[in-house]
Design a protein around this motif. Sequence first.
Motif, PDB file in Angstrom:
ATOM      1  N   GLU A 133     -20.854 -16.974  28.518  1.00  0.00           N
ATOM      2  CA  GLU A 133     -20.368 -17.205  29.886  1.00  0.00           C
ATOM      3  C   GLU A 133     -21.442 -17.919  30.715  1.00  0.00           C
ATOM      4  OE1 GLU A 133     -17.500 -16.959  31.286  1.00  0.00           O
ATOM      5  OE2 GLU A 133     -18.018 -17.068  33.429  1.00  0.00           O
ATOM      6  N   LEU A 134     -22.703 -17.573  30.466  1.00  0.00           N
ATOM      7  CA  LEU A 134     -23.797 -18.233  31.204  1.00  0.00           C
ATOM      8  C   LEU A 134     -23.791 -19.739  30.905  1.00  0.00           C
ATOM      9  CD1 LEU A 134     -26.283 -17.887  33.028  1.00  0.00           C
ATOM     10  CD2 LEU A 134     -27.660 -17.555  30.982  1.00  0.00           C
ATOM     11  N   LYS A 135     -23.656 -20.068  29.625  1.00  0.00           N
ATOM     12  CA  LYS A 135     -23.640 -21.487  29.225  1.00  0.00           C
ATOM     13  C   LYS A 135     -22.446 -22.184  29.873  1.00  0.00           C
ATOM     14  CE  LYS A 135     -24.084 -24.301  25.064  1.00  0.00           C
ATOM     15  NZ  LYS A 135     -22.844 -24.854  24.556  1.00  0.00           N
ATOM     16  N   LYS A 136     -21.299 -21.485  29.843  1.00  0.00           N
ATOM     17  CA  LYS A 136     -20.090 -22.061  30.420  1.00  0.00           C
ATOM     18  C   LYS A 136     -20.282 -22.351  31.920  1.00  0.00           C
ATOM     19  CE  LYS A 136     -15.825 -20.047  30.637  1.00  0.00           C
ATOM     20  NZ  LYS A 136     -14.967 -18.957  30.168  1.00  0.00           N
ATOM     21  N   ARG A 137     -20.906 -21.405  32.623  1.00  0.00           N
ATOM     22  CA  ARG A 137     -21.107 -21.583  34.073  1.00  0.00           C
ATOM     23  C   ARG A 137     -22.056 -22.743  34.373  1.00  0.00           C
ATOM     24  NH1 ARG A 137     -21.374 -15.286  36.220  1.00  0.00           N
ATOM     25  NH2 ARG A 137     -19.282 -14.760  35.503  1.00  0.00           N
ATOM     26  N   LEU A 138     -23.121 -22.858  33.533  1.00  0.00           N
ATOM     27  CA  LEU A 138     -24.061 -23.969  33.751  1.00  0.00           C
ATOM     28  C   LEU A 138     -23.353 -25.297  33.515  1.00  0.00           C
ATOM     29  CD1 LEU A 138     -27.324 -22.544  32.122  1.00  0.00           C
ATOM     30  CD2 LEU A 138     -27.066 -23.274  34.495  1.00  0.00           C
ATOM     31  N   GLU A 139     -22.508 -25.337  32.491  1.00  0.00           N
ATOM     32  CA  GLU A 139     -21.775 -26.581  32.197  1.00  0.00           C
ATOM     33  C   GLU A 139     -20.752 -26.868  33.289  1.00  0.00           C
ATOM     34  OE1 GLU A 139     -22.245 -26.266  27.332  1.00  0.00           O
ATOM     35  OE2 GLU A 139     -20.375 -25.625  28.284  1.00  0.00           O
ATOM     36  N   PHE A 140     -20.049 -25.817  33.706  1.00  0.00           N
ATOM     37  CA  PHE A 140     -19.003 -25.968  34.723  1.00  0.00           C
ATOM     38  C   PHE A 140     -19.598 -26.450  36.050  1.00  0.00           C
ATOM     39  CE2 PHE A 140     -16.517 -24.125  38.226  1.00  0.00           C
ATOM     40  CZ  PHE A 140     -15.279 -24.717  37.981  1.00  0.00           C
ATOM     41  N   ARG A 141     -20.793 -25.938  36.390  1.00  0.00           N
ATOM     42  CA  ARG A 141     -21.425 -26.327  37.648  1.00  0.00           C
ATOM     43  C   ARG A 141     -21.672 -27.831  37.679  1.00  0.00           C
ATOM     44  NH1 ARG A 141     -26.759 -23.148  39.274  1.00  0.00           N
ATOM     45  NH2 ARG A 141     -27.729 -24.549  37.793  1.00  0.00           N
ATOM     46  N   GLY A 142     -21.930 -28.391  36.484  1.00  0.00           N
ATOM     47  CA  GLY A 142     -22.012 -29.850  36.368  1.00  0.00           C
ATOM     48  C   GLY A 142     -23.181 -30.478  37.096  1.00  0.00           C
ATOM     49  N   THR A 143     -24.259 -29.716  37.324  1.00  0.00           N
ATOM     50  CA  THR A 143     -25.385 -30.272  38.075  1.00  0.00           C
ATOM     51  C   THR A 143     -26.589 -30.573  37.180  1.00  0.00           C
ATOM     52  OG1 THR A 143     -26.106 -28.032  38.576  1.00  0.00           O
ATOM     53  CG2 THR A 143     -24.814 -29.152  40.271  1.00  0.00           C
ATOM     54  N   ASP A 144     -26.541 -30.113  35.931  1.00  0.00           N
ATOM     55  CA  ASP A 144     -27.716 -30.266  35.068  1.00  0.00           C
ATOM     56  C   ASP A 144     -27.325 -30.977  33.772  1.00  0.00           C
ATOM     57  OD1 ASP A 144     -29.535 -28.573  36.721  1.00  0.00           O
ATOM     58  OD2 ASP A 144     -28.072 -27.036  36.209  1.00  0.00           O
ATOM     59  N   ASP A 145     -28.242 -31.814  33.250  1.00  0.00           N
ATOM     60  CA  ASP A 145     -27.941 -32.477  31.982  1.00  0.00           C
ATOM     61  C   ASP A 145     -28.128 -31.483  30.825  1.00  0.00           C
ATOM     62  OD1 ASP A 145     -30.668 -32.351  31.408  1.00  0.00           O
ATOM     63  OD2 ASP A 145     -31.039 -34.307  32.324  1.00  0.00           O
ATOM     64  N   GLU A 146     -27.765 -31.972  29.605  1.00  0.00           N
ATOM     65  CA  GLU A 146     -27.762 -31.075  28.435  1.00  0.00           C
ATOM     66  C   GLU A 146     -29.138 -30.450  28.172  1.00  0.00           C
ATOM     67  OE1 GLU A 146     -26.442 -32.045  24.137  1.00  0.00           O
ATOM     68  OE2 GLU A 146     -24.917 -32.879  25.486  1.00  0.00           O
ATOM     69  N   ALA A 147     -30.196 -31.297  28.302  1.00  0.00           N
ATOM     70  CA  ALA A 147     -31.551 -30.803  28.012  1.00  0.00           C
ATOM     71  C   ALA A 147     -31.952 -29.737  29.038  1.00  0.00           C
ATOM     72  CB  ALA A 147     -32.540 -31.966  28.050  1.00  0.00           C
ATOM     73  N   THR A 148     -31.589 -29.957  30.289  1.00  0.00           N
ATOM     74  CA  THR A 148     -31.930 -28.982  31.344  1.00  0.00           C
ATOM     75  C   THR A 148     -31.188 -27.676  31.092  1.00  0.00           C
ATOM     76  OG1 THR A 148     -32.190 -30.812  32.884  1.00  0.00           O
ATOM     77  CG2 THR A 148     -31.969 -28.633  33.852  1.00  0.00           C
ATOM     78  N   ILE A 149     -29.920 -27.776  30.690  1.00  0.00           N
ATOM     79  CA  ILE A 149     -29.142 -26.557  30.414  1.00  0.00           C
ATOM     80  C   ILE A 149     -29.779 -25.793  29.250  1.00  0.00           C
ATOM     81  CG2 ILE A 149     -26.915 -25.706  29.529  1.00  0.00           C
ATOM     82  CD1 ILE A 149     -25.534 -27.750  31.303  1.00  0.00           C
ATOM     83  N   ALA A 150     -30.188 -26.535  28.203  1.00  0.00           N
ATOM     84  CA  ALA A 150     -30.809 -25.869  27.039  1.00  0.00           C
ATOM     85  C   ALA A 150     -32.097 -25.160  27.468  1.00  0.00           C
ATOM     86  CB  ALA A 150     -31.093 -26.899  25.952  1.00  0.00           C
ATOM     87  N   LEU A 151     -32.895 -25.813  28.326  1.00  0.00           N
ATOM     88  CA  LEU A 151     -34.150 -25.209  28.809  1.00  0.00           C
ATOM     89  C   LEU A 151     -33.850 -23.949  29.616  1.00  0.00           C
ATOM     90  CD1 LEU A 151     -37.254 -25.355  29.361  1.00  0.00           C
ATOM     91  CD2 LEU A 151     -36.715 -26.770  31.358  1.00  0.00           C
TER      92      LEU A 151
END
Length: 213
Positions: A133-151
Amino acid sequence: MTNETRIRGDLFVISAPSGAGKSTVCRRVLKEMDGIAFSISHTTRSPRQGEVNGVDYHFVSRKRFKEMINSNAFIEWAEVHGNLYGTSYAAIESLLDQGMDVMLDVDVQGKRNISRIFPRAVSIFILPPSMAELKKRLEFRGTDDEATIALRLRNAVLEMRQISSYDFLIINDDLNSAVEDMKAVIRSRRCAASRVLTGDLPILHDLETVTGD
Ligand code: ADP
Ligand code: 5GP
């Protein structure tokens, strides 16, 4: 208890892994409760869409941030996810002086420093219901690129290991429940006897009004 008897505000330190919904929960609580204000941090991160300078953060250059470090403007500062973040004395002192409660959104390093300087500070950790769910929320927010989300996801695990040093844990599964939980923590603190200097309690000066002495 009336407002006149409230003589000092408290600090509420809120941490969470990025994307857990901390800003969402905090914004709702600030909107729905009186007497509490947000400590606006400084950051070298770029503003996200919708973020307003001086409201969400004071967005500054690295050069300016370093100048502020050198002039001892910060109570605490830390590097988080590759950017600098700091709480200035100016952000909280005038609010506490006015008897306001102050909400601080800081990472786990900031929490450690604030708790050392203000041992009375109340700390709250907000957890997402699951990593998926955390990953989903970070993706849904749409403010960070893939590398930032992974970090941010990798850092989440390190941050969650610090939970036991916090006073309260709130799971942000259903948003309304999480908001109510945070309000309950703040309300309970407002009932703390240590918040009021006994001599300032109006009831202690009221004897004559009932006895005529
Ligand atoms: P944080 O401040 O912790 O980084 P945000 O408040 O920006 O997180 O929330 C991340 C995303 O998750 C946002 O798109 C927000 O709308 C969403 N969100 C927050 N709380 C919930 C919740 N309880 N259920 C579903 N989505 C949520
Ligand atoms: P974001 O970039 O998602 O707004 O915040 C990233 C992280 O920085 C979050 O964990 C947030 O709590 C933290 N943060 C924000 N302001 C401060 C601050 O003033 N001090 C510290 N130590 N961390 C902060």
